[in-house]
Scaffold this motif. Sequence first.
Motif, short mmCIF file in Angstrom:
data_model
loop_
_atom_site.label_atom_id
_atom_site.label_comp_id
_atom_site.label_asym_id
_atom_site.label_seq_id
_atom_site.Cartn_x
_atom_site.Cartn_y
_atom_site.Cartn_z
N PRO A 1 0.82 -1.28 -0.08
CA PRO A 1 0.12 -0.15 0.07
C PRO A 1 0.87 1.19 0.12
O PRO A 1 1.86 1.15 0.26
CB PRO A 1 -0.80 -0.08 1.37
CG PRO A 1 0.29 -0.85 2.22
CD PRO A 1 0.94 -1.69 1.21
N TYR A 2 -0.13 2.22 -0.48
CA TYR A 2 0.77 3.78 -0.36
C TYR A 2 -0.01 4.23 1.05
O TYR A 2 -1.25 4.08 0.94
CB TYR A 2 0.50 4.59 -1.37
CG TYR A 2 1.31 4.33 -2.58
CD1 TYR A 2 1.06 5.05 -3.69
CD2 TYR A 2 2.22 3.26 -2.62
CE1 TYR A 2 2.23 4.85 -4.82
CE2 TYR A 2 2.88 2.94 -3.69
CZ TYR A 2 2.93 3.68 -4.73
OH TYR A 2 3.70 3.48 -5.97
N LEU A 3 0.98 4.65 1.90
CA LEU A 3 0.38 5.10 3.23
C LEU A 3 0.30 6.44 3.79
O LEU A 3 1.58 6.84 3.53
CB LEU A 3 0.70 4.28 4.32
CG LEU A 3 0.36 2.84 4.37
CD1 LEU A 3 1.22 1.67 5.16
CD2 LEU A 3 -1.30 2.65 4.68
N PHE A 4 -0.41 7.05 4.13
CA PHE A 4 -0.32 8.62 4.59
C PHE A 4 -1.10 8.87 6.23
O PHE A 4 -2.06 8.22 6.44
CB PHE A 4 -1.19 9.31 3.57
CG PHE A 4 -0.89 9.23 2.16
CD1 PHE A 4 -1.51 8.14 1.39
CD2 PHE A 4 0.00 9.81 1.45
CE1 PHE A 4 -1.25 7.83 0.04
CE2 PHE A 4 0.25 9.85 0.18
CZ PHE A 4 -0.22 8.77 -0.56
N TRP A 5 -0.51 9.89 6.66
CA TRP A 5 -1.01 10.35 7.83
C TRP A 5 -1.29 12.04 7.61
O TRP A 5 -0.56 12.86 7.10
CB TRP A 5 -0.06 10.18 9.26
CG TRP A 5 -0.69 9.12 9.79
CD1 TRP A 5 0.54 7.91 9.73
CD2 TRP A 5 -1.33 8.73 10.61
NE1 TRP A 5 0.10 6.89 10.67
CE2 TRP A 5 -1.23 7.37 11.12
CE3 TRP A 5 -2.60 9.31 11.08
CZ2 TRP A 5 -2.00 6.76 12.13
CZ3 TRP A 5 -3.22 8.80 12.08
CH2 TRP A 5 -2.97 7.38 12.58
N TYR A 6 -2.57 12.26 7.86
CA TYR A 6 -2.77 13.73 7.77
C TYR A 6 -3.32 14.39 8.97
O TYR A 6 -3.72 13.65 9.81
CB TYR A 6 -4.08 13.82 6.74
CG TYR A 6 -3.53 13.79 5.18
CD1 TYR A 6 -3.57 12.42 4.56
CD2 TYR A 6 -3.33 14.88 4.25
CE1 TYR A 6 -3.27 12.35 3.20
CE2 TYR A 6 -3.26 14.79 3.04
CZ TYR A 6 -3.00 13.40 2.57
OH TYR A 6 -2.83 13.10 1.15
N VAL A 7 -3.21 15.72 9.06
CA VAL A 7 -3.75 16.43 10.57
C VAL A 7 -4.71 17.48 9.84
O VAL A 7 -4.40 18.16 8.91
CB VAL A 7 -2.58 16.82 11.36
CG1 VAL A 7 -1.91 17.90 10.45
CG2 VAL A 7 -3.10 17.40 12.46
#
Lengths: 113, 112
Positions: free
Chosen positions: A31-37
């Motif tokens: 997967p391509y994984l991201f964290w956003y705020v």
Amino acid sequence: AQSVTQPDIHITVSEGASLELRCNYSYGATPYLFWYVQSPGQGLQLLLKYFSGDTLVQGIKGFEAEFKRSQSSFNLRKPSVHWSDAAEYFCAVGASSGYALNFGKGTSLLVTP
Amino acid sequence: SQTIHQWPATLVQPVGSPLSLECTVEGTSNPNLYWYRQAAGRGLQLLFYSVGIGQISSEVPQNLSASRPQDRQFILSSKKLLLSDSGFYLCAWSQGSGNTIYFGEGSWLTVV
């Protein structure tokens, strides 16, 4: 199709304490994984992302995340939380051949003095 | 550098009225464009995405529609709003496939 689970809806930590926000994904390939705020009433800001390579990813504002394939996890960490870190945090998963991201339902972080 | 703008920032509309939210991207060409909706406690729901002018993919059946009249313009519309259309709407863009998505500031829609 890929999906994301953020098990914790709310988390409260004391200022200066360490933080770990959990994220589990479901996807057959890498997967391509991201964290956003997201601060209240605002759009989402990218904290960090993982596409390939080193499984420990450094992001902005002192955050880091570790990709663990065996656990299907991409947990976000910060060694010492600041009051300004109080916000909503979203984990997201995408595919190399895809376009849109699938987001978790978010974890709301409260920082106490 | 690339920037994304959406407007209006806040909108209060009566049930049954039309809706138009507009989004533009600057500093890039042929971006992928997205509309997400965020309802309290439900995370982000993808509504529409577009990989080119006139190409719209709808992810969920609903009362809304999207159009892309120009390369860097994405519009979210409704002919008749429902109470359930209330929420925070986010426009976003990315380049190519499998890439980071960047979000606009969001638009608050309250249907009364």
